[in-house]
Motif scaffolding. Structure first.
Motif, mmCIF file in Angstrom:
data_model
loop_
_atom_site.group_PDB
_atom_site.id
_atom_site.type_symbol
_atom_site.label_atom_id
_atom_site.label_comp_id
_atom_site.label_asym_id
_atom_site.label_seq_id
_atom_site.Cartn_x
_atom_site.Cartn_y
_atom_site.Cartn_z
ATOM 1 N N ASN A 113 39.084 49.512 49.124
ATOM 2 C CA ASN A 113 38.940 49.412 50.589
ATOM 3 C C ASN A 113 37.915 50.394 51.165
ATOM 4 O O ASN A 113 37.827 50.548 52.381
ATOM 5 C CB ASN A 113 40.293 49.620 51.306
ATOM 6 N N ASP A 143 39.026 45.193 48.020
ATOM 7 C CA ASP A 143 38.631 45.659 49.349
ATOM 8 C C ASP A 143 39.028 44.603 50.378
ATOM 9 O O ASP A 143 38.630 43.440 50.262
ATOM 10 C CB ASP A 143 37.124 45.924 49.420
ATOM 11 N N TRP A 167 34.574 50.342 49.754
ATOM 12 C CA TRP A 167 33.260 49.874 49.321
ATOM 13 C C TRP A 167 32.388 49.600 50.548
ATOM 14 O O TRP A 167 32.892 49.193 51.601
ATOM 15 C CB TRP A 167 33.400 48.598 48.491
ATOM 16 N N TYR A 206 26.024 40.726 46.105
ATOM 17 C CA TYR A 206 26.696 42.026 46.158
ATOM 18 C C TYR A 206 27.344 42.321 44.798
ATOM 19 O O TYR A 206 27.173 43.409 44.230
ATOM 20 C CB TYR A 206 27.747 41.992 47.266
ATOM 21 N N THR A 224 25.897 41.476 51.916
ATOM 22 C CA THR A 224 27.229 41.764 52.428
ATOM 23 C C THR A 224 28.289 41.671 51.344
ATOM 24 O O THR A 224 28.143 40.942 50.360
ATOM 25 C CB THR A 224 27.594 40.794 53.566
ATOM 26 N N ILE A 225 29.366 42.404 51.560
ATOM 27 C CA ILE A 225 30.466 42.417 50.613
ATOM 28 C C ILE A 225 31.081 41.020 50.515
ATOM 29 O O ILE A 225 31.193 40.297 51.506
ATOM 30 C CB ILE A 225 31.524 43.459 51.040
ATOM 31 N N LYS A 273 38.093 44.232 53.249
ATOM 32 C CA LYS A 273 36.983 43.771 54.098
ATOM 33 C C LYS A 273 36.472 42.411 53.621
ATOM 34 O O LYS A 273 35.821 41.693 54.377
ATOM 35 C CB LYS A 273 35.836 44.794 54.076
ATOM 36 N N VAL A 274 36.756 42.084 52.373
ATOM 37 C CA VAL A 274 36.276 40.810 51.827
ATOM 38 C C VAL A 274 36.916 39.649 52.559
ATOM 39 O O VAL A 274 36.239 38.725 53.019
ATOM 40 C CB VAL A 274 36.572 40.709 50.314
ATOM 41 N N GLU A 279 30.284 47.885 53.327
ATOM 42 C CA GLU A 279 30.362 46.517 53.833
ATOM 43 C C GLU A 279 29.039 45.784 53.669
ATOM 44 O O GLU A 279 29.009 44.574 53.444
ATOM 45 C CB GLU A 279 30.754 46.522 55.311
ATOM 46 N N GLU A 280 27.930 46.532 53.735
ATOM 47 C CA GLU A 280 26.616 45.891 53.649
ATOM 48 C C GLU A 280 25.573 46.918 53.237
ATOM 49 O O GLU A 280 25.708 48.109 53.521
ATOM 50 C CB GLU A 280 26.254 45.271 55.002
ATOM 51 N N GLU A 327 38.385 39.731 55.457
ATOM 52 C CA GLU A 327 37.967 39.785 56.858
ATOM 53 C C GLU A 327 36.570 39.212 57.020
ATOM 54 O O GLU A 327 36.296 38.454 57.957
ATOM 55 C CB GLU A 327 38.002 41.234 57.360
ATOM 56 N N LYS A 328 35.689 39.578 56.072
ATOM 57 C CA LYS A 328 34.310 39.094 56.139
ATOM 58 C C LYS A 328 34.271 37.592 55.917
ATOM 59 O O LYS A 328 33.526 36.862 56.589
ATOM 60 C CB LYS A 328 33.477 39.792 55.060
#
Length: 322
Positions: free
Chosen positions: A192, A236, A194, A214, A208-209, A238-239, A196-197, A241-242
């Motif tokens: 969590n 992570d 890593w 990536y 981007t992640i 964010k993956v 994001e970009e 979410e992204k």
């Protein structure tokens, strides 16, 4: 002496002289014949003796060469046996050293497992097989300690930092954070945490992640397409979410090319062309046309078909009109 007696005596003498002359001539003829035979025999003997002497010389020279060769062979044999003994001795010494080293390593391993490091440090084996003593390394090192005690992690952190900070010099403090994470988790970033970009190599766009690019650069597997990556176990949040935020956005051209090349097994004969972007029930996609270079070289269109590449990396075969 009367005349008759004289005549008789004269006749006897004449006969004697004739006999003497005859026998003398006969003996002379035999002598001459024997002399000629002797001369011929002597000549034959001299010739034979000469050939004998020549043959004797050849034999004596051959005998000398044989003896010399025999002596040299004996000398070489002695040297060979001596060298063989040396090799046997060296080999045995090498084997003995190997056995001793194995015993030493086992002893060291036992000692290492029973040793306790000071607080904030760990014992670890020497890198690159240098030395025999374990290294006492700090778990939260300073920059100097990290370079000295964790050189492999320092190099690994430096390489990751070069990717994240394209074209920029990474300060040692930032590399140190990567080293600390490597010590703690075996990966350059904690879960969590890593990036994001980061900027692409051409400096034009961001990577981007969660995208294949990536994962290819950093060795992660956030896209699910790089299970063999060095840090494939990294996670992570964010993956997801992204993915939710960008599911309605088509992949970039580079990301689409990476996905479709993998789909086609990285066939060097295939070239790709970006056709269009769009949306359907599965989400946003980028349509790619695949063509054969060898077929085009023979005068044909070379068209192999079309595919849609979605934002999550899914590849679906399609048509030019769909």
């Amino acid at each position: 002496m009367n005349k008759r007696t004289y005549q008789i005596i004269s006749a006897v003498l004449l006969v004697g002289i004739c006999a003497l002359v005859f026998f003398t001539f006969q003996n002379y003829s035999k002598y001459q014949t024997n002399k000629d035979n002797y001369t011929e025999a002597k000549k034959s003997f001299d010739t034979g003796n000469k050939e004998y002497l020549a043959a004797k010389n050849i034999f004596e020279k051959a005998e000398k060469d044989y003896n010399d060769t025999k002596d040299k062979y004996a000398e070489l044999k002695t040297k060979a046996e001596s060298e063989a003994k040396k090799v046997d001795t060296s080999l045995q010494k090498y084997l003995d050293n190997g056995t001793n080293t194995n015993d030493l390593l086992a002893t060291m391993s036992d000692k290492l497992s029973s040793m306790e490091a000071l607080e904030g440090t760990v014992f670890r084996k020497p890198e690159n097989g240098t030395g025999n003593k374990p290294i006492l390394a700090h778990t939260t090192p300073t920059i100097e300690q990290a370079k000295e005690e964790w050189p492999d992690f320092w190099e690994e952190g430096s390489e990751i930092s070069k990717i994240i900070n394209r074209g920029n010099i990474t300060p040692d403090e930032a590399i140190l954070e990567r080293v600390k994470d490597l010590i703690a988790t075996g990966r350059p970033y904690k879960d969590n945490e890593w990036p994001e970009e980061y900027t692409s190599p051409d400096g034009v766009r961001g990577i981007t992640i969660g995208t294949p690019s990536y994962d290819s650069d950093l060795g992660t597997n956030f896209s699910g397409d790089n299970s063999g990556g060095k840090y494939a176990a990294a996670k992570d949040n964010k993956v997801s979410e992204k993915h939710s935020a960008t599911s309605n956005e088509p992949p970039s051209k580079e990301e689409a090319y990476i996905a479709v090349k993998k789909y086609d097994g990285n066939d060097p004969d295939i070239v790709y062309n970006d056709v269009e972007t769009g949306k359907d029930s599965k989400g946003a996609y980028r349509k790619i046309k695949a063509s054969s270079k060898s077929a085009q070289a023979q005068g044909g269109s070379g068209s192999l078909g079309f595919v849609k590449v979605y934002s999550d990396g899914t590849v679906v075969e399609t048509t030019a009109t769909d």
